[in-house]
Design an enzyme around this catalytic site. Structure first.
Site, short mmCIF file in Angstrom:
data_model
loop_
_atom_site.label_atom_id
_atom_site.label_comp_id
_atom_site.label_asym_id
_atom_site.label_seq_id
_atom_site.Cartn_x
_atom_site.Cartn_y
_atom_site.Cartn_z
CD GLU A 278 -19.04 25.55 6.20
OE1 GLU A 278 -18.60 24.40 5.97
OE2 GLU A 278 -19.33 26.34 5.31
CD GLU A 281 -15.42 29.10 10.26
OE1 GLU A 281 -15.71 28.03 9.68
OE2 GLU A 281 -14.54 29.88 9.84
CB SER A 324 -16.00 28.13 6.37
OG SER A 324 -15.76 27.10 7.29
CD GLU A 371 -2.64 24.62 2.51
OE1 GLU A 371 -1.63 24.61 1.78
OE2 GLU A 371 -3.79 24.67 2.08
#
Lengths: 590, 183
Positions: A278, A281, A324, A371
């Protein structure tokens, strides 16, 4: 400051204080079934009635503000009789099968009925029938048990700004629930379970996964591993009479082994992994925006809290690109356990059964998102709340309090202090900044003991900023940039923050949102009853766990370095993308 | 208030109605206490409150759908099912109840051949029960559309209902009591 007496004891309290709160200050407890601390009381249940000298009738102490010279009596025959009548009326229509109820021994109606010494119910009337809604994966509602206290309505609307629940219909036909009494799955419910946390009876509870876990533990073809979220270790002790904020990490590990889990891991490991992914990112978004002058979705929002994710999907779908893409630590754990670790121990993904223990109800929903099967099968198979784990330990006859301390298993168990504070509001932000700042500057985050006080407390919306100076060459374009961050906990606060961001009134680079007040330590799956004092104790415990660790920063966790070296290769790389990141779905609010 | 009479069963004006609804929503958006007047006007326009209309109101007024539904379900005045051309509401509030409201209801049920909450097959009448129009002094009372009929006797219900089969406008004749009560 009005002065008054309660049961002969003088007390002086601030203007606007209610009788109930004033009594509490001098150690007098008035029973109630609908009062919720810190929230506008509505006087629905009438159990809290008191005598006020000179008043014609009994008054509900939760809504009546104190006045100068008031003389209040909280215990008399008249009051006991009145309270008994009120509770008897509730019981006369309550579908109470206490022994088989999820809330047996943990029910406020049961407790108050016992305390008032109700022997028989003098009123005969129609009982509300069991009406069970199992339409969602995380929550079960039963209107038959509901006493219409409206606590869930208050929490869902005022605290969480979700509004899935409201009184429907009228009179005896009143039900508390989604629009027109339909199933919860038909409305925008984020499954946070704060309703289940405040419900005084068994009308809203989590979907129970205990039997599913026992079955897996009995299945010889499965290797059952367990992960525990940081927030659990500061609260599990409460199930066994220990005070809130007692850290029981070692006893919890020992108990899990005794329950039959062959391997006991820690969600903290993947919390550290989340921080690496994170933080990188965030830096890549900043690089895009500042260096390449390209549009980048800023602020970046944290994505660990599944209720918050669903909230954005329903109420702010235009901000989905800002979330995120990192999976939550629970889901990263499932994906890594069924691939990296499974391979290490020579197992196929479907031979590994992953159980999570979470302070959360929404994690049950998260685990079933379509997912979440990057290992090829569902990555997390069962999710127990802290309460459910407490119950399993009791079922197994384990004397929890006398257990020795044991430590978690290696590889997916090793963690830094940064991971512990994931459970607290502001914790994910602090953990991420500890790593991001060091990547950019090569130096430790310049705060005493690595704590950013401004984002640590119980305030609903918190802000901080860090000015970046003396960067390492790779990040020189961030030289002089002031990084602005914000933290919100409780979706009502998140809603206020989002409106500010939407209108352009506030500009941030990074925003942390946790669905539940106080963060995960105040989650919908924690032992009842979570007051602000309890939240603070649990938060303190998590900071203690952090500061006691040798490794305080996620990127210093040696096992994180190992997993990148052996398996993932690099943050935001091909493997990470497949296993550790996810996507979101826009959902309709009505 | 917007003067729109629903021509039930006809979908012709649906688009115009939605336009009118949007105009109402524009006027009331952001105002406190908007929900009930908006629901009243919408029901007058559409003849009832369809799900799509309620969802639109919820979104546009920024009120949770559960709250909109809660208000609609609480007040017997609101209906989520299509109604007949004329709505008959029998008061069973305390005063009307003790002075024979229930017998009046039975007589109307028998006359129309329908139960409470139903609509006659010719779509002329829908029947509902209500709680108090504020006409307690002259109980038992019933309302047909906007007309309040007072001191109703069970034997007279046929006569009252028949008036509505012939009359085009909703303005009452002599026998119709005071109008607009209970709003």
């Amino acid at each position: 400051m009005p002065k008054l007496t309660i049961d002969g004891k003088p007390v002086e309290v601030a203007d606007g204080t209610t009788i109930l709160e004033a009594a509490k200050e001098i150690g007098i407890r008035i029973p109630t079934l609908c009062y919720l601390e810190g929230i506008q009381a509505i006087g629905a249940c009438r159990v809290c009635v008191v005598e006020v000298e000179g008043a014609r009738t009994l008054v509900a102490s939760c809504v009546m503000p104190v006045a100068e010279g008031m003389k209040i009596i909280t215990n008399s025959k008249r009051l006991r009789d009145a309270r008994r009548t009120v509770v008897e009326l509730l019981l006369s229509e309550h579908d109470g099968n206490c022994q088989t109820c999820e809330r047996n021994n943990d029910c406020e109606l049961q407790t108050v009925a016992y305390e008032l010494g109700i022997k028989n119910i003098t009123f005969e009337g129609i009982k509300t029938k069991a009406d069970v809604d199992t339409s969602t994966v995380a929550l079960v509602r039963d209107n038959g048990k509901c006493i219409k206290c409206r606590r869930c309505v208050t929490v869902c609307n005022q605290v969480q700004a979700v509004g899935a629940l409201f009184p429907q219909f009228r009179g005896f036909k009143t039900v508390i629930g989604p629009a027109f009494g339909k199933d919860l799955s038909t409305v925008a419910c984020v499954q946070c379970g704060q309703c289940a946390a405040v419900c005084p009876v068994g009308a809203i509870v989590e979907q129970n996964h205990i039997e599913r876990v026992w079955k897996a533990l009995d299945d010889k073809t499965k290797t059952v591993v367990v992960q525990t979220a940081p927030g659990v270790r500061a609260a599990l002790g409460e199930c066994f009479g220990l005070p809130a904020g007692t850290l029981v990490t070692g006893k919890m590990v020992a108990a899990l082994r005794r329950l039959g889990f062959s391997t006991v891991f820690d969600t903290n490991f993947t919390a550290d992994l989340t921080i690496i992914e994170e933080a990188m990112e965030l830096l890549s978004r900043l690089k895009k925006a500042v260096k390449e002058r390209q549009p980048a979705a800023l602020p970046q929002f944290t994505s660990c809290s599944p209720g918050w994710i669903k909230y954005v999907e329903y109420f702010y779908p235009e901000f989905i690109p800002n979330l995120s893409t990192c999976k939550s630590p629970q889901q990263m754990f499932g994906a890594v356990a069924k691939t990296y670790w499974a391979k290490k121990v020579g197992k196929k993904p479907d031979e590994v059964f992953v159980v999570s223990v979470m302070p959360c109800v929404a994690k049950k929903f998260e685990a079933t998102r379509p997912e979440m099967n990057s290992s090829g099968v569902q990555d997390v198979d069962a999710v127990l709340t802290t309460r459910e784990l407490g119950r399993m330990i009791k079922q197994a006859g384990i004397d929890f309090v006398s257990l020795p301390d044991e430590t978690v298993d290696r590889v997916l168990g090793t963690s830094s202090g940064a991971a512990d504070i994931f459970a607290n509001t502001g914790g994910v932000m602090q953990a991420a900044l500890r790593t991001a700042y060091e990547v950019i500057t090569g130096r430790e985050l310049p705060f005493e003991n690595l704590y950013i006080e401004a984002i640590a407390g119980m305030e609903g919306i918190k802000e901080a900023s860090v000015t970046i100076t003396d960067t390492v060459p790779e990040w020189s374009f961030l030289e002089g940039v002031t990084m602005k961050v914000a933290v919100a906990h409780g979706l009502g606060n998140a809603n206020r923050l989002m409106e500010k961001i939407k209108s352009g009134e506030s500009i941030y680079h990074f925003v942390e949102v946790m669905t539940c007040p106080g963060g995960c330590i105040g989650g919908g799956g924690q032992p009842r009853f979570t007051t602000d004092a309890v939240r603070k104790s649990r938060i303190k415990a998590m900071y203690k766990e952090d500061s006691g660790k040798k490794v305080r920063k996620s990127h210093d966790n040696p096992k994180i370095k190992q997993i990148y070296g052996e398996f993932l290769n690099m943050p935001l790389g091909e493997k990470s993308h497949h296993l550790l990141h996810t996507k979101y779905t826009s959902r309709s609010r009505v | 208030m917007i003067e729109m009479k629903c021509d039930c069963g006809s979908e012709i004006n649906e688009r115009d109605l939605v336009k009118q609804l949007d105009a109402i929503l524009d006027e009331y958006r952001g105002k406190p206490g908007a929900l009930i007047p908006v629901l009243q006007m919408s029901q007058k326009m559409f003849g009832y409150l369809p799900e799509s209309v309620l969802k639109r109101i919820s979104l546009e007024l920024g009120k949770p759908y559960s709250e909109v539904a809660g208000v609609v379900g609480f007040y017997s005045f609101f209906s989520t099912v299509p109604r007949g051309r004329h709505l008959v509401r029998v008061c069973l509030g305390t005063a009307c109840y003790v002075r024979g409201g229930k017998q009046v209801l039975e007589a109307i049920k028998k006359n129309l051949g329908i139960d409470v909450g139903e609509t006659t097959p010719d779509r002329n009448f829908s029947l509902e029960v209500a709680r108090c129009f504020g006409a307690c002094g002259l109980a038992p009372a019933i309302m047909v559309d906007d007309d309040v009929h007072q001191r109703v006797k069970p034997v007279k219900v046929g006569e009252i209902l028949n008036q509505y089969l012939t009359k085009k406008t909703k303005k009452g004749k002599k026998s119709a009591g005071k109008k607009g009560a209970g709003k």
